[in-house]
Design a protein around this motif. Sequence first.
Motif, PDB file in Angstrom:
ATOM      1  N   PHE A 102       0.855  -1.180   0.000  1.00 34.48           N
ATOM      2  CA  PHE A 102       0.000   0.000   0.000  1.00 34.48           C
ATOM      3  C   PHE A 102       0.895   1.235   0.000  1.00 34.48           C
ATOM      4  N   LYS A 106       1.456   7.735  -2.974  1.00 36.18           N
ATOM      5  CA  LYS A 106       0.735   7.729  -4.248  1.00 36.18           C
ATOM      6  C   LYS A 106      -0.774   7.800  -4.023  1.00 36.18           C
ATOM      7  N   VAL A 107      -1.260   7.100  -3.019  1.00 37.28           N
ATOM      8  CA  VAL A 107      -2.694   7.147  -2.704  1.00 37.28           C
ATOM      9  C   VAL A 107      -3.087   8.548  -2.271  1.00 37.28           C
ATOM     10  N   GLN A 108      -2.217   9.217  -1.508  1.00 38.50           N
ATOM     11  CA  GLN A 108      -2.493  10.590  -1.070  1.00 38.50           C
ATOM     12  C   GLN A 108      -2.635  11.522  -2.266  1.00 38.50           C
ATOM     13  N   LYS A 141     -11.895   4.692  -5.034  1.00 38.46           N
ATOM     14  CA  LYS A 141     -11.583   3.269  -4.963  1.00 38.46           C
ATOM     15  C   LYS A 141     -11.121   2.732  -6.320  1.00 38.46           C
ATOM     16  N   ILE A 144      -7.553   3.953  -7.084  1.00 41.43           N
ATOM     17  CA  ILE A 144      -6.525   3.322  -6.252  1.00 41.43           C
ATOM     18  C   ILE A 144      -6.250   1.888  -6.727  1.00 41.43           C
ATOM     19  N   ILE A 154      -9.453  -2.431  -0.070  1.00 40.46           N
ATOM     20  CA  ILE A 154      -9.461  -0.977  -0.088  1.00 40.46           C
ATOM     21  C   ILE A 154     -10.805  -0.495   0.449  1.00 40.46           C
ATOM     22  N   VAL A 199      -8.807   6.615   3.349  1.00 42.20           N
ATOM     23  CA  VAL A 199      -8.635   5.390   2.596  1.00 42.20           C
ATOM     24  C   VAL A 199      -7.837   4.409   3.455  1.00 42.20           C
ATOM     25  N   GLY A 201      -5.987   0.658   3.552  1.00 42.56           N
ATOM     26  CA  GLY A 201      -5.463  -0.470   2.779  1.00 42.56           C
ATOM     27  C   GLY A 201      -5.094  -1.604   3.705  1.00 42.56           C
TER      28      GLY A 201
END
Length: 205
Positions: A102, A106-108, A141, A144, A154, A199, A201
Amino acid sequence: MMAALAAAAAKSETHHDSDSQHQLPREKSATSVLSKLSNASNATGTTGGPDGVKPKPAFGLLAKRPSMWNSVHKFLVKDKPPAPVKKYENTYKMKPDDETRFKGHKVQEVVEDILDTRLQDEKYDKGRANNLARNLSEVIKMRIKKLNISRHKIVVFVVIGSCQEQCLRMGSRCVWDERTDDYVSASYKNGSLFAVATVYGIYFE
């Protein structure tokens, strides 16, 4: 004296017999009328069967018939073989690979980009806030899942509220493995509304 009593008793019995003869035809006539009414009601279908259930009349053209599309569907899928069931073997991995972890940074970036793009021209509407939060969570979602974060669940949680100079604190607690699980939170605010997206993970085998 005895002769007078015997004559009176005989006269009483004769009168009783005549009354019984007069009442007998009335009872027979009432019974015949009830049987005729029962037969007539059975013929018209107004009374039920032995269980008291009313029979349903058949209306011919109005009776329920199978749909043409149902027949076509049955014809098309009649000879179609069932889809094979995929079976996966256990990998017995207790932690994710380095390339499939996770990736919080990058998710941010993805979450912040979606909030800025989707909410910059939005104004708070309590009738649309619920659907807007749900749509944002689905978009986040899907984006991601394209980051190659496999073997992770997720979970996206989005809150949207009205900006009225109020104070808001949010918190969450989760039971997870700190070595493999992680979360990211991002917020957005304009002159009308605010939004907070979280989010999670969670790795699973």
